[in-house]
Structures are given as C-alpha cells and as structure tokens.
Design an enzyme around this catalytic site. Structure first.
Site, mmCIF file in Angstrom:
data_model
loop_
_atom_site.group_PDB
_atom_site.id
_atom_site.type_symbol
_atom_site.label_atom_id
_atom_site.label_comp_id
_atom_site.label_asym_id
_atom_site.label_seq_id
_atom_site.Cartn_x
_atom_site.Cartn_y
_atom_site.Cartn_z
ATOM 1 N N SER A 188 0.599 -1.200 0.049
ATOM 2 C CA SER A 188 0.087 0.128 0.099
ATOM 3 C C SER A 188 0.807 1.392 0.131
ATOM 4 C CB SER A 188 -1.059 0.148 1.175
ATOM 5 O OG SER A 188 -0.356 -0.194 2.352
ATOM 6 N N THR A 194 -1.917 3.934 3.815
ATOM 7 C CA THR A 194 -0.979 5.146 3.565
ATOM 8 C C THR A 194 -0.060 5.168 5.008
ATOM 9 O OG1 THR A 194 -2.800 6.338 2.753
ATOM 10 C CG2 THR A 194 -0.911 7.563 3.449
ATOM 11 N N THR A 249 1.821 7.043 -0.333
ATOM 12 C CA THR A 249 1.042 5.885 -0.571
ATOM 13 C C THR A 249 0.945 5.639 -2.077
ATOM 14 O OG1 THR A 249 -1.113 5.159 -0.348
ATOM 15 C CG2 THR A 249 -1.110 7.380 -1.084
ATOM 16 N N ARG A 275 -6.368 8.229 -10.926
ATOM 17 C CA ARG A 275 -7.007 8.673 -9.425
ATOM 18 C C ARG A 275 -5.787 9.055 -8.752
ATOM 19 N NH1 ARG A 275 -6.249 7.014 -4.167
ATOM 20 N NH2 ARG A 275 -8.270 7.431 -2.846
ATOM 21 N N THR A 300 -5.104 8.797 6.939
ATOM 22 C CA THR A 300 -5.081 7.385 6.251
ATOM 23 C C THR A 300 -6.666 7.040 6.038
ATOM 24 O OG1 THR A 300 -4.163 5.122 6.446
ATOM 25 C CG2 THR A 300 -5.309 6.063 8.642
ATOM 26 N N GLY A 301 -6.582 6.090 4.779
ATOM 27 C CA GLY A 301 -7.994 5.478 4.611
ATOM 28 C C GLY A 301 -8.398 5.941 3.278
HETATM 29 N N1 GLY Z 1 -5.471 7.409 1.900
HETATM 30 C C1 GLY Z 1 -4.809 7.034 0.553
HETATM 31 C C2 GLY Z 1 -5.690 7.142 -0.568
HETATM 32 O O1 GLY Z 1 -6.799 7.007 -0.345
HETATM 33 O O2 GLY Z 1 -5.015 7.119 -1.728
#
Ligand code: GLY
Length: 331
Positions: A87, A190, A208, A218, A241-242
C-alpha cells in the site's frame, strides 16, 4: 461485518475527559482553564503497524541531524522501500491498468510544503516531494512532469515490474475486473507521519500507492496539502489514512489542525473530524475506513478512526510502541 457495527454516540464527557492517547506529564491537567498543557517532546507518530519501523528510523534521524523534517522524510522512506508493503511505494498494488502510481507530500511548520502525485517509477516519492518543496517555486507536480523533474534532480527510475504478490492479486482481480474501491479496514494503508522536536518544531510526511485497482489517474488525499497532511508550527500537525475521497471532502488534516488552533486537544480534534467525515460520506460508510493522527506543539497527541482496526505507532523518549485507535463505529 457492517451489519454488526453500531454507531457509538460518544458523550462529551468521554471525548473531553478520557483523552485516550494523550500523555500528560504534568501532575494536573486543567483543560478548560488552559493550564499545565504538557505533552512529551520530542514525539513521532505514524499510521499503522509499518509505523513502528518508520518511527525507529525517524527517531534515529532526529537524534543524528536534529532536523524534524529529515526525520519525517527518512522515517517513511523505510516503508516506501519495504518489499512487504502493498500500500506504500513501488511494491504496492497497481491501478486497474496494472500500473503502480504513487502519491506523497511533506510539510514544515512554517508552511513550506511539496508534493507529487500520479508518479511512476520513483522509489522514494517523499524525497521527490521534498525536492519540489525545496527546488521549485511550486507545491505539487503530477505524473510525467513529476517523473521528468525526478530525472532532472538525478533520481534513478526503477523498472516497472510488479511485485510477484501484487501481480498475482492483480491477475486475480482482472478475472472480474469489478471496479470497486478497496480499502483495507483492518490492516494498513498510507503511512502518514507527524513529529515535533524538543523545541516545538513540527513537520509531517505522507506517502502511498493509493487504492488497489483505482482508476488510472486517480489521486487520493495523501499528496493534497490540507487533506492527507497539514502542519502549522503555531498549532500542531495532522495526517490521514484510509479512503482518500472521504478525507478530501472535509479537508481532513487541515480541519484537525484548525480545531486544535481553537483550543481542542489532538484527540478531540480527530474525533470531531471523523464525525464530520461520516456526515459527509454517509453512502457506503460501513465499508470505508479513514482515520487521523495528530500532535500539537506541546507534544500532546491523539488518533481516531471511522472503524475499529486502525492503530498507530508512537515514539517518545520512553520508547516506540503501537497504540490501538478508538473509532466511531464498533464491531
Ligand atoms: N489514503 C490513501 C488514498 O486514498 O489514496
């Protein structure tokens, strides 16, 4: 899993008095009277289990160089280079075209910041983000422009080869190729790191590979200053994060810092922003994880998430340890 989750209406009492994660060195802590607000400095915080090794390096760097900026850069480089990470960094899961694209940002307490997004073949996007901050008049470089800048700065390009585990997972995903953002609720995502040195200087970093099988192009919250990361030496620092889309919608990290500016503790501020994020992302929130960690300039800290499973690493003078985050929903 989602049906088992229940909304917890946490009382004001809970959120203001229990203050999970807040270290109080002073004997008395009168929050309302604003007395004896004493945390521990220096302090390094970072998201998820991979934060432990990253914190270790950050702490070592802070001791060697005295620079909190060097510390947050060197710390997350450990995760970026970790072949076990799916990740963060080039060993991460690819997008739906089978290409790994990376996002990163770095920020100092005086407002200087740099970021890169949608960048390929760069082993250390956090270092590239720092070069954007220090060697250009800009804040953010994207895609091919970021890659060309890396070459101009003498950074080597890595071969575009998926890690065998990423490749196997991608080939399996291709069988259905169902486009559905997949965020890992109970493991890791992340790495975001925030730190304060003994003098109250602050810095943060965030890096990330983003969502697995995301649409090509994206970009998540991590490289967006104010969403994935925000630092202000007058107040404190926060990182996220998330699921990036949910975090961007509330300018999450900026909002945490602004709430701390208004006198809220790092823990209160993270809880308030998670509540706001849930309000703004009601559709599908059962399956979306997001969390924040924050530190203020006094060295108090906190962390909070939408769902259980989030944890973060804390390094202060007493050592380096994992701490489970509280969350708005429970199993
Ligand atoms: N928090 C990392 C992402 O959504 O790319």
């Amino acid at each position: 899993m989602s049906t088992r989750r229940k909304f917890i209406k946490q009382s004001l009492l809970t959120s203001t008095l229990l203050l999970p994660g807040t270290i109080r060195q002073g004997t008395v802590f009168f929050r309302n009277k604003r007395q004896a607000v004493t945390g521990r400095k220096p302090l390094i915080l970072s998201t998820w289990n991979h934060g432990l090794a990253a914190n270790e390096k950050a702490w070592e760097t802070l001791n060697q160089t005295g620079s909190i900026l060097d510390a947050v850069e060197e710390g997350v480089k450990i995760t970026e280079a970790d072949p076990a990470s799916r990740s963060v960094g080039l060993y991460g899961f690819p997008d739906r075209e089978g290409i790994v694209t990376l996002d990163a940002s770095i920020m100092k307490g005086d407002g200087d910041c740099g970021s890169v997004c949608f960048v390929r073949q760069i082993k250390h996007p956090i270092t590239l983000a720092r070069k954007v901050m220090e060697n250009t008049p800009h804040v953010m470089l994207a895609g091919e422009g970021a890659r060309q800048f890396a070459i101009a700065q003498g950074m080597p390009l890595e071969e575009e080869v998926l890690h065998p585990e990423s490749e196997e997972a991608y080939l399996e995903w291709l069988e259905e190729a169902e486009y559905r953002p997949i965020i890992n609720i109970e493991n890791h995502d992340t790495i975001g790191m925030v730190g304060v040195d003994a003098d109250g200087n602050l810095a943060g970093s965030c890096t990330t590979s983003g969502l697995a099988y995301k649409m090509h192009g994206r970009v998540g919250d991590s490289p967006i200053i104010g969403a994935g990361l925000y630092v202000d030496s007058d107040v404190g620092a926060a990182t996220a994060t998330g699921m990036g889309e949910t975090i961007i919608k509330v300018c999450g990290s900026f909002l945490v810092v602004e709430l701390m500016r208004q006198g809220r503790s790092p823990q209160d501020a993270c809880e308030e922003v998670v509540g706001r994020l849930i309000e703004k992302n009601k559709d599908g929130i059962e399956d979306m994880q997001a969390g924040f960690i924050a530190v203020n300039k006094d060295g108090e800290y906190g962390g909070y998430a939408v769902h259980p499973g989030f944890n973060f690493a804390v390094h202060d003078e007493s050592g380096n340890r994992m701490q489970d985050s509280k969350s708005r929903f429970m199993d």
